[in-house]
Structures are given as C-alpha cells and as structure tokens.
Scaffold this motif. Structure first.
Motif, PDB file in Angstrom:
ATOM      1  N   SER A 174       3.364  15.715 -35.239  1.00 38.57           N
ATOM      2  CA  SER A 174       3.718  17.132 -35.160  1.00 38.57           C
ATOM      3  C   SER A 174       3.202  17.765 -33.873  1.00 38.57           C
ATOM      4  O   SER A 174       3.903  18.562 -33.236  1.00 38.57           O
ATOM      5  CB  SER A 174       3.179  17.881 -36.380  1.00 38.57           C
ATOM      6  OG  SER A 174       1.798  17.674 -36.538  1.00 38.57           O
ATOM      7  N   PHE A 175       1.982  17.407 -33.473  1.00 38.93           N
ATOM      8  CA  PHE A 175       1.407  17.963 -32.239  1.00 38.93           C
ATOM      9  C   PHE A 175       2.237  17.544 -31.030  1.00 38.93           C
ATOM     10  O   PHE A 175       2.565  18.363 -30.167  1.00 38.93           O
ATOM     11  CB  PHE A 175      -0.041  17.484 -32.091  1.00 38.93           C
ATOM     12  CG  PHE A 175      -0.809  18.160 -30.983  1.00 38.93           C
ATOM     13  CD1 PHE A 175      -1.501  19.334 -31.231  1.00 38.93           C
ATOM     14  CD2 PHE A 175      -0.831  17.617 -29.709  1.00 38.93           C
ATOM     15  CE1 PHE A 175      -2.217  19.950 -30.209  1.00 38.93           C
ATOM     16  CE2 PHE A 175      -1.539  18.231 -28.687  1.00 38.93           C
ATOM     17  CZ  PHE A 175      -2.238  19.412 -28.941  1.00 38.93           C
ATOM     18  N   GLY A 176       2.607  16.260 -30.969  1.00 42.48           N
ATOM     19  CA  GLY A 176       3.385  15.748 -29.844  1.00 42.48           C
ATOM     20  C   GLY A 176       4.791  16.323 -29.795  1.00 42.48           C
ATOM     21  O   GLY A 176       5.302  16.632 -28.716  1.00 42.48           O
ATOM     22  N   ALA A 177       5.421  16.480 -30.958  1.00 45.73           N
ATOM     23  CA  ALA A 177       6.778  17.028 -30.991  1.00 45.73           C
ATOM     24  C   ALA A 177       6.801  18.466 -30.497  1.00 45.73           C
ATOM     25  O   ALA A 177       7.685  18.861 -29.723  1.00 45.73           O
ATOM     26  CB  ALA A 177       7.337  16.943 -32.412  1.00 45.73           C
ATOM     27  N   PRO A 224      -1.382   0.072 -30.811  1.00 44.51           N
ATOM     28  CA  PRO A 224      -0.937   0.936 -29.736  1.00 44.51           C
ATOM     29  C   PRO A 224       0.578   1.083 -29.684  1.00 44.51           C
ATOM     30  O   PRO A 224       1.317   0.138 -29.925  1.00 44.51           O
ATOM     31  CB  PRO A 224      -1.472   0.218 -28.480  1.00 44.51           C
ATOM     32  CG  PRO A 224      -2.665  -0.533 -28.968  1.00 44.51           C
ATOM     33  CD  PRO A 224      -2.309  -0.974 -30.360  1.00 44.51           C
ATOM     34  N   ARG A 225       1.041   2.298 -29.372  1.00 45.74           N
ATOM     35  CA  ARG A 225       2.444   2.666 -29.199  1.00 45.74           C
ATOM     36  C   ARG A 225       3.189   2.882 -30.515  1.00 45.74           C
ATOM     37  O   ARG A 225       4.332   3.322 -30.493  1.00 45.74           O
ATOM     38  CB  ARG A 225       3.201   1.641 -28.358  1.00 45.74           C
ATOM     39  CG  ARG A 225       2.731   1.552 -26.904  1.00 45.74           C
ATOM     40  CD  ARG A 225       3.060   2.836 -26.153  1.00 45.74           C
ATOM     41  NE  ARG A 225       2.563   2.810 -24.789  1.00 45.74           N
ATOM     42  CZ  ARG A 225       3.313   2.459 -23.746  1.00 45.74           C
ATOM     43  NH1 ARG A 225       4.557   2.087 -23.937  1.00 45.74           N
ATOM     44  NH2 ARG A 225       2.801   2.479 -22.534  1.00 45.74           N
ATOM     45  N   ALA A 226       2.597   2.552 -31.667  1.00 56.56           N
ATOM     46  CA  ALA A 226       3.315   2.750 -32.932  1.00 56.56           C
ATOM     47  C   ALA A 226       3.661   4.222 -33.131  1.00 56.56           C
ATOM     48  O   ALA A 226       4.753   4.557 -33.590  1.00 56.56           O
ATOM     49  CB  ALA A 226       2.479   2.237 -34.109  1.00 56.56           C
ATOM     50  N   SER A 227       2.749   5.122 -32.786  1.00 58.08           N
ATOM     51  CA  SER A 227       3.005   6.554 -32.947  1.00 58.08           C
ATOM     52  C   SER A 227       4.116   7.018 -32.019  1.00 58.08           C
ATOM     53  O   SER A 227       4.924   7.877 -32.383  1.00 58.08           O
ATOM     54  CB  SER A 227       1.728   7.352 -32.676  1.00 58.08           C
ATOM     55  OG  SER A 227       0.763   7.086 -33.664  1.00 58.08           O
ATOM     56  N   LEU A 228       4.171   6.471 -30.809  1.00 58.90           N
ATOM     57  CA  LEU A 228       5.229   6.845 -29.878  1.00 58.90           C
ATOM     58  C   LEU A 228       6.595   6.419 -30.396  1.00 58.90           C
ATOM     59  O   LEU A 228       7.570   7.160 -30.315  1.00 58.90           O
ATOM     60  CB  LEU A 228       4.975   6.204 -28.508  1.00 58.90           C
ATOM     61  CG  LEU A 228       3.896   6.837 -27.629  1.00 58.90           C
ATOM     62  CD1 LEU A 228       3.787   6.079 -26.313  1.00 58.90           C
ATOM     63  CD2 LEU A 228       4.188   8.296 -27.384  1.00 58.90           C
ATOM     64  N   VAL A 229       6.654   5.206 -30.954  1.00 56.21           N
ATOM     65  CA  VAL A 229       7.926   4.710 -31.481  1.00 56.21           C
ATOM     66  C   VAL A 229       8.417   5.621 -32.599  1.00 56.21           C
ATOM     67  O   VAL A 229       9.596   5.986 -32.665  1.00 56.21           O
ATOM     68  CB  VAL A 229       7.763   3.259 -31.986  1.00 56.21           C
ATOM     69  CG1 VAL A 229       9.020   2.805 -32.712  1.00 56.21           C
ATOM     70  CG2 VAL A 229       7.460   2.323 -30.826  1.00 56.21           C
ATOM     71  N   THR A 230       7.512   6.002 -33.502  1.00 53.33           N
ATOM     72  CA  THR A 230       7.890   6.861 -34.617  1.00 53.33           C
ATOM     73  C   THR A 230       8.301   8.240 -34.127  1.00 53.33           C
ATOM     74  O   THR A 230       9.257   8.840 -34.631  1.00 53.33           O
ATOM     75  CB  THR A 230       6.717   6.997 -35.606  1.00 53.33           C
ATOM     76  OG1 THR A 230       6.249   5.689 -35.954  1.00 53.33           O
ATOM     77  CG2 THR A 230       7.145   7.719 -36.867  1.00 53.33           C
ATOM     78  N   LEU A 231       7.589   8.769 -33.129  1.00 51.87           N
ATOM     79  CA  LEU A 231       7.913  10.086 -32.593  1.00 51.87           C
ATOM     80  C   LEU A 231       9.290  10.088 -31.940  1.00 51.87           C
ATOM     81  O   LEU A 231      10.084  11.018 -32.136  1.00 51.87           O
ATOM     82  CB  LEU A 231       6.845  10.516 -31.585  1.00 51.87           C
ATOM     83  CG  LEU A 231       7.005  11.908 -30.967  1.00 51.87           C
ATOM     84  CD1 LEU A 231       7.061  12.980 -32.056  1.00 51.87           C
ATOM     85  CD2 LEU A 231       5.874  12.197 -29.985  1.00 51.87           C
ATOM     86  N   VAL A 232       9.587   9.038 -31.175  1.00 53.41           N
ATOM     87  CA  VAL A 232      10.891   8.942 -30.528  1.00 53.41           C
ATOM     88  C   VAL A 232      11.998   8.871 -31.576  1.00 53.41           C
ATOM     89  O   VAL A 232      13.112   9.385 -31.371  1.00 53.41           O
ATOM     90  CB  VAL A 232      10.946   7.715 -29.600  1.00 53.41           C
ATOM     91  CG1 VAL A 232      12.357   7.471 -29.104  1.00 53.41           C
ATOM     92  CG2 VAL A 232      10.023   7.919 -28.409  1.00 53.41           C
ATOM     93  N   ALA A 264      13.566  11.810 -23.730  1.00 54.58           N
ATOM     94  CA  ALA A 264      12.904  11.631 -22.430  1.00 54.58           C
ATOM     95  C   ALA A 264      11.574  12.351 -22.374  1.00 54.58           C
ATOM     96  O   ALA A 264      10.725  12.036 -21.540  1.00 54.58           O
ATOM     97  CB  ALA A 264      13.811  12.134 -21.309  1.00 54.58           C
ATOM     98  N   GLY A 265      11.351  13.308 -23.271  1.00 57.96           N
ATOM     99  CA  GLY A 265      10.082  14.020 -23.285  1.00 57.96           C
ATOM    100  C   GLY A 265       8.897  13.129 -23.568  1.00 57.96           C
ATOM    101  O   GLY A 265       7.758  13.469 -23.232  1.00 57.96           O
ATOM    102  N   ILE A 266       9.159  11.962 -24.153  1.00 58.08           N
ATOM    103  CA  ILE A 266       8.067  11.046 -24.433  1.00 58.08           C
ATOM    104  C   ILE A 266       7.414  10.550 -23.150  1.00 58.08           C
ATOM    105  O   ILE A 266       6.255  10.136 -23.140  1.00 58.08           O
ATOM    106  CB  ILE A 266       8.579   9.859 -25.280  1.00 58.08           C
ATOM    107  CG1 ILE A 266       7.441   9.255 -26.109  1.00 58.08           C
ATOM    108  CG2 ILE A 266       9.217   8.791 -24.424  1.00 58.08           C
ATOM    109  CD1 ILE A 266       6.959  10.141 -27.217  1.00 58.08           C
TER     110      ILE A 266
END
Length: 418
Positions: A315-318, A352-360, A371-373
């Motif tokens: 939620s914070f990253g989005a 590592p990177r699991a949260s990025l994958v889910t966020l994308v 692309a915001g990632i």
C-alpha cells in the motif's frame, strides 16, 4: 526440541553480525569512492559470500520445515486441535495483514513520499510483471509432487503436504508414532546443521552490504534519502503497533521475547531473506518458551500468510507511485486496492523482489503505471531489508501469542539471561 547454542555464543554471534554490518558499509563506500577499479571485484566477492551462506541455509529449509511441521501437527493429537490452532493463528495473520496495509496507506497520505519526486524512468520494466490469478494461486497451493516442492523450496506447498501428513499420522497407530519420532529427530539434526551454518552469518552480512554499496555508493541513499527515511519511520511505527498488540496478550513477558528477537531481526535485516532466519527464529522462540510443536506449526504458515513488512510496502509503495505521477485515487479505489493486495500477497515467499513482483501485479488494475516500479528498483535492497526484518518480527510475535492462547507458553531461559 532442544535449544541449539548457548546465551554466550548467541551474544557473540549478534555482536559479530553488527560488526559485519558496519564493516560492510565502510568497505563498500570506500571501494566505491576511493577504488572504483575494484567495484566489480567487490560486487562479485560480496555476491559469492552471500550466496554461499544462503545456499547452505536453503539446503536445510525444506527438510527442517517438513520435520518441524509434521512433528508439530502430529503432537497436536487430533484434527480438532489442528483446526483450532490453525484457525486462531490464521485469524491473527489476516488481522495483522489488514492492519499493516492500513498503516502503509495512511502513512503514505500523511508523509506524501511521492510529492515532488522525479527520476528518469527506464523504457521497460515489464520483466517483473506477473499478474495475480486467483485460480492459478489456488491450484499452486496444492503440490503435485512433494519432492518437486522441496527441490524448489516452495514453502506453501510443503506446508500443505506436511499438515496433511501430520494429521494422517494418528491413523497409522504404531507406525505413525515411529514416523513422529523420526521427524522429531530429523528436526534435531537439521537444527544442529543450522547452528553450524550460522557461524558463517557475519560473512554473509558483510558480503551483502559491501557489494551493494560498492556498486551504488552513498549517492543512491542520498537521492532517495527522504523516501527511505519515511518508509523506515513507517516500519518503526508498525513495530510499535505490533509490539503493543502482542503485549496485550503476553504482558510483561514481552520484554523477554523482544530480547530473543533481536538477533533474528538483525539477521533478517542484513540478509533481506526470511529463509535465512527461519532456523534461528525457531531456536529463539523455543528459548523463550514456545513449544516446538507450536513454533513448528505457526512459523511455516507465517512465511506464506504473515508477511507484515511486505504487505505494508504494497500500500505504501502503490500510493508513492500514484503521488509521483500525480494520479488521484478515491478512497473507494484505495480500499478495494487494499483488499486485492490482501489476496495477492498471500503465499509470497520472504525473498528479495517478491514484494515488487506482487506490487507490479496490482498496479495496472488501478490505473497506476507499471513503469513506476523503476522509481523503487534502485533502493529496493534497502527496502527489502526493513520488510524482511518486520516479517521476522511479526512471525515471532504470532508464534508466541499462539502458544499463550493454547496455555503452553513456558518460562524460557531468556527470562533470566541477557
């Protein structure tokens, strides 16, 4: 299950890890600023040291999870006990996950980490895209082969098989008791191997930090300093909330639990890998007084369903990306996004990177650019360190609270030491 290691060696190991952290920062920045011709060598060396340690840990994760979970479920005695303990702890996981999402959401509104933020975006970051499909996720939960699941260290599939195996043990009567004793002894052996591998933890911490900073230097920290500071402050607030809620159940014993959690949290922060912390966390919880059958049941479930730090980042990253692009989201959209994140985050491993994958996977569903990632990629290692430490803390708290609910939380030696 016996506790591996002594308080004195534990203190020394904690000190060694902290010293390795400091040395890694100093050496990494020195190479980046004073000896740029050695950057590639430093990166390769750091990666080698870290990967050796992580491979050794991953080597023992599958048999350790299987052994501790089967013995834990088998000792519970019957299906009713499994459902009761599992139902309670899953309710805790869901509640803490929802609370973590709300903390990340409101913190992003209060701090506005994306306001005034600008950075060049790469043309393509689609390599991280992996859309969340509910049907695929449900099918993935059920393993087609336990050997295949173990070879991939798929914690969720191992959990499913181990729980069913443990529940089925009583039906085998004498043979079931033999298998139960065998899994208990296997857990003992794996914990001993863990104690041997943990001697190399400071080496891995040094290599991870040194290699990252040798490559990026202090500039990446300065460039994204505000975002890092705001995210870390949000994580610290989350720690206070989780600790306060846990204190409601444990009372004054929370201080002993916090002391035991220091080393696992530090190791999780330094390595950014929950896998590397699992055996040590299991040991520390037993030292605190959590029975092995409870810790061995709760922790593997927590590694798939209780990723408090990772889910806060969702939620914070989005919201950070939305603010960076000047995109306005209604409260109804944000609440729906929280619900989708609740589902999409379950079953992700603490790597590592699991949260990025889910966020994308979630971003396109709410009109946010994938692309915001790229705004986060450069500092994700440092974000993942905080996320992992929080995941470790949350799972440790969950195991202790579960033991308290069952009335089996014993007085651990940690109450009289340190």
């Amino acid at each position: 299950m016996a506790v591996v290691g002594k308080p004195t060696s534990t203190k020394r190991r904690t000190i060694a890890i902290l010293v390795a952290l400091v040395l890694g920062v100093v050496c990494g920045l020195s190479v980046h600023d004073l000896a740029p011709e050695w950057i590639t060598f430093a990166e390769q060396t750091g990666s080698l040291l870290t990967q050796i340690f992580l491979r050794l840990i991953r080597m023992i994760i599958a048999p350790l999870v299987f052994a501790t979970l089967v013995s834990g479920v088998g000792k519970l005695g019957d299906d009713t006990m499994v459902l009761r303990v599992g139902g309670r702890v899953l309710l805790w996981f869901i509640s803490m996950s929802f609370l973590s999402l709300l903390i990340g959401l409101f913190a992003a509104h209060v701090l506005s980490p994306g306001s005034g933020f600008s950075a060049p975006l790469p043309a393509d970051v689609s390599g991280l895209k992996h859309p969340f499909q509910p049907v695929e996720f449900i099918l993935h939960v059920v393993p087609t082969s336990i050997l295949d699941a173990m070879s991939r260290n798929d914690i969720l599939q191992i959990v499913v098989f181990a729980v069913l195996f443990g529940v089925a043990l009583p039906a085998a009567k004498t043979a079931g008791q033999t298998m139960l004793k065998w899994t208990e002894e296997l857990a003992h052996v794996m914990l001993r191997m863990t104690d041997m591998v943990m001697v190399l933890a400071p080496m891995a911490v040094f290599g991870s930090i040194m290699g990252t900073l040798a490559h990026s230097g202090a500039g990446v920290l300065l460039l994204f300093g505000r975002f890092l500071a705001e995210f870390y402050s949000t994580i610290l607030f989350q720690w206070c909330v989780l600790t306060g809620i846990t204190c409601l159940f444990l009372g004054r014993r929370i201080t002993g639990l916090i002391r035991e959690m220091v080393q696992p949290v530090v190791l999780g922060f330094a390595t950014a890998s929950s896998e590397a912390v699992y055996p040590l966390l299991l040991e520390k919880l037993e030292n605190f007084g959590v029975p092995g059958r409870i810790a061995g049941f709760v922790l593997p479930l927590g590694y798939s369903f209780n990723m408090d730090g990772s889910i806060l980042f969702q939620s914070f990253g989005a919201l950070f990306i939305a603010q960076a692009y000047g995109i306005q989201m209604s409260w109804s959209q944000q609440f729906l996004m929280v619900l989708v994140m609740m589902l999409s985050s379950k079953g992700i491993a603490g790597v590592p990177r699991a949260s990025l994958v889910t966020l994308v996977a979630v971003l396109p569903q709410f009109g946010l650019p994938e692309a915001g990632i790229a705004l986060i990629l450069g500092i994700d290692h440092f974000l993942d360190m905080a996320r992992t430490a929080t995941n470790v803390l949350g799972n440790g708290y969950a195991a202790a609270v579960s033991a308290k609910w069952e009335g089996v939380l014993a007085e651990g030696p940690a109450e009289e030491t340190l």
